[in-house]
Design a protein around this motif. Structure first.
Motif, PDB file in Angstrom:
ATOM      1  N   PHE A  76     -92.281 -45.446  49.840  1.00 25.47           N
ATOM      2  CA  PHE A  76     -91.379 -44.517  49.332  1.00 25.47           C
ATOM      3  C   PHE A  76     -90.067 -45.258  49.162  1.00 25.47           C
ATOM      4  N   GLU A  77     -90.134 -46.775  48.957  1.00 21.71           N
ATOM      5  CA  GLU A  77     -88.997 -47.468  48.699  1.00 21.71           C
ATOM      6  C   GLU A  77     -88.156 -46.830  47.502  1.00 21.71           C
ATOM      7  N   ALA A  78     -88.686 -46.398  46.626  1.00 18.55           N
ATOM      8  CA  ALA A  78     -87.831 -45.845  45.556  1.00 18.55           C
ATOM      9  C   ALA A  78     -87.097 -44.602  46.010  1.00 18.55           C
ATOM     10  N   THR A  79     -87.423 -43.816  46.748  1.00 19.14           N
ATOM     11  CA  THR A  79     -87.009 -42.759  47.221  1.00 19.14           C
ATOM     12  C   THR A  79     -85.628 -43.136  48.099  1.00 19.14           C
ATOM     13  N   ALA A 116     -82.825 -42.983  55.163  1.00 20.78           N
ATOM     14  CA  ALA A 116     -82.795 -44.218  55.769  1.00 20.78           C
ATOM     15  C   ALA A 116     -81.970 -44.115  57.082  1.00 20.78           C
ATOM     16  N   VAL A 117     -80.992 -43.288  57.024  1.00 21.39           N
ATOM     17  CA  VAL A 117     -79.875 -43.194  58.151  1.00 21.39           C
ATOM     18  C   VAL A 117     -80.802 -42.229  59.113  1.00 21.39           C
ATOM     19  N   LEU A 118     -81.465 -41.328  58.789  1.00 24.76           N
ATOM     20  CA  LEU A 118     -82.172 -40.385  59.617  1.00 24.76           C
ATOM     21  C   LEU A 118     -83.271 -40.721  59.990  1.00 24.76           C
ATOM     22  N   ILE A 128     -95.816 -42.983  61.981  1.00 22.11           N
ATOM     23  CA  ILE A 128     -96.407 -42.667  60.694  1.00 22.11           C
ATOM     24  C   ILE A 128     -96.273 -41.406  60.056  1.00 22.11           C
ATOM     25  N   VAL A 129     -96.834 -40.549  61.055  1.00 22.06           N
ATOM     26  CA  VAL A 129     -96.775 -39.035  60.608  1.00 22.06           C
ATOM     27  C   VAL A 129     -95.279 -38.509  60.083  1.00 22.06           C
ATOM     28  N   GLY A 130     -94.241 -39.235  61.237  1.00 23.18           N
ATOM     29  CA  GLY A 130     -93.068 -38.766  61.095  1.00 23.18           C
ATOM     30  C   GLY A 130     -92.327 -39.205  59.685  1.00 23.18           C
ATOM     31  N   PHE A 131     -92.664 -40.589  59.508  1.00 20.29           N
ATOM     32  CA  PHE A 131     -92.210 -41.024  58.315  1.00 20.29           C
ATOM     33  C   PHE A 131     -92.734 -40.746  56.820  1.00 20.29           C
ATOM     34  N   VAL A 132     -94.074 -40.502  56.996  1.00 17.63           N
ATOM     35  CA  VAL A 132     -94.755 -39.891  55.849  1.00 17.63           C
ATOM     36  C   VAL A 132     -94.247 -38.414  55.356  1.00 17.63           C
ATOM     37  N   VAL A 133     -94.249 -37.552  56.534  1.00 15.64           N
ATOM     38  CA  VAL A 133     -93.891 -36.304  56.271  1.00 15.64           C
ATOM     39  C   VAL A 133     -92.303 -36.101  55.854  1.00 15.64           C
ATOM     40  N   PHE A 134     -91.421 -36.778  56.457  1.00 14.74           N
ATOM     41  CA  PHE A 134     -90.017 -37.046  56.230  1.00 14.74           C
ATOM     42  C   PHE A 134     -89.681 -37.512  54.940  1.00 14.74           C
ATOM     43  N   LEU A 135     -90.134 -38.659  54.462  1.00 15.39           N
ATOM     44  CA  LEU A 135     -89.888 -39.178  53.308  1.00 15.39           C
ATOM     45  C   LEU A 135     -90.566 -38.559  51.834  1.00 15.39           C
ATOM     46  N   GLY A 136     -91.990 -38.151  52.328  1.00 17.24           N
ATOM     47  CA  GLY A 136     -92.463 -37.291  51.290  1.00 17.24           C
ATOM     48  C   GLY A 136     -91.964 -36.072  50.897  1.00 17.24           C
ATOM     49  N   LEU A 137     -91.338 -35.165  51.888  1.00 19.95           N
ATOM     50  CA  LEU A 137     -90.667 -34.058  51.796  1.00 19.95           C
ATOM     51  C   LEU A 137     -89.308 -34.349  51.111  1.00 19.95           C
ATOM     52  N   GLY A 138     -88.671 -35.454  51.293  1.00 15.54           N
ATOM     53  CA  GLY A 138     -87.580 -36.010  50.757  1.00 15.54           C
ATOM     54  C   GLY A 138     -87.794 -36.079  49.083  1.00 15.54           C
ATOM     55  N   SER A 139     -89.126 -36.896  48.898  1.00 12.93           N
ATOM     56  CA  SER A 139     -89.432 -37.113  47.575  1.00 12.93           C
ATOM     57  C   SER A 139     -89.331 -35.887  46.590  1.00 12.93           C
ATOM     58  N   LEU A 140     -89.961 -34.868  47.558  1.00 16.23           N
ATOM     59  CA  LEU A 140     -90.641 -33.554  46.552  1.00 16.23           C
ATOM     60  C   LEU A 140     -88.972 -32.801  46.610  1.00 16.23           C
ATOM     61  N   LEU A 141     -88.184 -32.685  47.566  1.00 11.39           N
ATOM     62  CA  LEU A 141     -86.810 -31.638  47.419  1.00 11.39           C
ATOM     63  C   LEU A 141     -85.755 -32.375  47.191  1.00 11.39           C
ATOM     64  N   LEU A 142     -85.339 -33.687  47.288  1.00 12.00           N
ATOM     65  CA  LEU A 142     -84.404 -34.457  46.887  1.00 12.00           C
ATOM     66  C   LEU A 142     -84.346 -35.278  45.580  1.00 12.00           C
ATOM     67  N   LEU A 143     -85.338 -35.585  44.986  1.00 12.37           N
ATOM     68  CA  LEU A 143     -85.194 -36.276  43.807  1.00 12.37           C
ATOM     69  C   LEU A 143     -85.463 -35.162  42.545  1.00 12.37           C
TER      70      LEU A 143
END
Length: 450
Positions: free
Chosen positions: A307-310, A318-320, A435-450
């Motif tokens: 999720f580097e691009a995100t 990254a802060v959260l 792993i679960v926390g990061f994948v869910v957090f960054l995955g949802l961030g990619s879907l909803l924030l970009l």
């Protein structure tokens, strides 16, 4: 009373550490011999740096040296052996009885063990050889031999005469055997005292013999003694030949040592690490698990890399991220601790594990809802973004549910693989929640924030 004893030991340690001369230490120990209880002399040696140990050790009376040498931890004992001359070690070992030799046999150099065995008398040497027929994980290796063994044909009046000689601690039964040495009955001391007659002991035999087999697993045998309500239980071999007894004192020692091992294992420590062992030894013991933790940390980082691009576009993620990882790790550790403790106490079975899983999921869900709302609200006021608040709230909820499930299931899986859950459970759980926390957090961030 206990706090007072601990305070006295602490004061003695402080006095020794500030003492500048050996004569000062001798004076301190002269007073300490009157105030410390026997079990504290081993703790005292363990609590002192290497340069003070020999000075204190030299002040111990012979009997205190023997008891402290057996009671102290393996690391401390090893350092003491290295500091003493062989002659001093031989003089010390010559004082030990068979129980002491069995206790330390696995932890002293072979040359010293041979001398200790040679110093035993013939009867004690036979008992030592009997103990070696069982592994250190079996109850037959740790028997107490201070019992009263009598012939089943002995008359009551003759048995009563034995009471006049005095009884060893934890004796509430006489053990009756036939001419082949087979345990045929136990005689309650109180019943024997109250009886009057010329009948044989068979008339006083307890209706049921509660006994252990020498090959019984040690921790299971310890629990059996504690739950039996007896001060000791007889131990026999496969043919019911009487071997000795297993006392409630030893049972509680086994239970305490098992709990200590679990605590050390949970922290990635070895049970034989001395408080003042060398820096190299301590670093080696702890470094292994730091290395394992590093591998799991890189594994989590690898998932973040997807999720580097995100992260480049939404810096707030990254802060959260530490918030998500921390909440999942703490929640999972709480569940893991409860489950590992329950497994150690034999409270968890295949049947109630499913009920526990449902209960922990409900706990994780309730806490997840509460804290996802709290963290979502804080995030909204901090970053003024409803979408970001929704992302972290959902990530917190899902991660707490994952943590609760992992805390129940990981110990069960490790136990089936014959891996100690207390030793490796926290490392694996942290990896899963990260792993679960990061994948869910960054995955949802990619879907909803970009």
């Amino acid at each position: 009373m206990l706090e007072n004893a601990i305070d006295k030991l602490s004061l003695v340690i402080d006095d020794i550490l500030i003492a500048e001369h050996e004569q000062d230490i001798a004076t301190i120990m002269l007073a300490a011999n009157e105030t410390l209880v026997a079990e504290q002399f081993a703790l005292l040696i363990e609590a002192l740096p290497q340069d003070k140990r020999l000075s204190v050790w030299a002040t111990y009376p012979e009997e205190t040296q023997r008891a402290a040498f057996v009671d102290m931890g393996q690391g401390t004992r090893t350092s003491l052996i290295q500091a003493l001359s062989d002659e001093e070690c031989f003089d010390l070992l010559a004082q030990l009885d068979v129980d002491d030799v069995i206790e330390i046999a696995e932890e002293i150099p072979s040359r010293l063990l041979k001398y200790a065995i040679k110093s035993l008398d013939d009867s004690q040497r036979k008992l030592y050889q009997q103990a070696q027929q069982f592994s250190v994980d079996e109850v037959g290796h740790w028997l107490d031999y201070n019992y009263v063994r009598i012939s089943e044909k002995l008359k009551i009046t003759s048995a009563q005469l034995l009471l006049q000689k005095g009884l060893s601690p934890y004796t509430e039964d006489f053990y009756a055997v036939n001419k082949e040495g087979v345990l045929t009955g136990t005689v309650d001391i109180n019943s024997l005292i109250q009886s009057d007659g010329e009948n044989t002991l068979k008339t006083l035999f307890s209706p049921e013999i509660i006994k252990l087999n020498g090959h019984d697993e040690l921790t299971a045998a310890a629990e059996a003694v504690i739950l039996s309500g007896k001060m000791s239980l007889p131990v026999v071999d496969e043919n019911d030949h009487f071997l000795g007894r297993f006392t409630v004192e030893t049972a509680y020692q086994v239970k305490q040592e098992t709990q200590t091992e679990q605590i050390n294992s949970a922290a990635g420590l070895t049970t034989d690490e001395d408080l003042f062992s060398s820096v190299r030894t301590s670093a080696k013991n702890r470094g292994i698990w730091l290395g394992i933790n590093l591998l799991t940390a890189f594994l989590a980082s690898w998932f973040i890399g997807f999720f580097e691009a995100t992260l480049q576009q939404v810096v707030a993620l990254a802060v959260l991220m530490p918030v998500v990882a921390s909440m999942g790790g703490v929640s999972g550790s709480q569940t893991l601790t409860v489950i590992v403790r329950g497994m150690a106490l034999g409270q968890i079975t295949e049947q109630n594990r499913k009920v526990l899983l449902r209960k922990e999921l409900k706990v994780g869900g309730l806490n997840g809802i509460i804290w996802s709302v709290v963290i979502g609200a804080i995030t909204y006021f901090w970053f003024d973004s409803a979408e970001l608040s929704l992302v972290i709230a959902l990530a917190i909820l899902l991660n707490l549910l994952t943590a609760s499930a992992s805390g129940v299931m990981i110990p069960a899986i490790l136990n089936k693989l014959n891996i100690d859950p207390a030793l490796s459970g926290s490392v694996i759980l942290t990896t899963v929640t990260d792993i679960v926390g990061f994948v869910v957090f960054l995955g949802l961030g990619s879907l909803l924030l970009l």
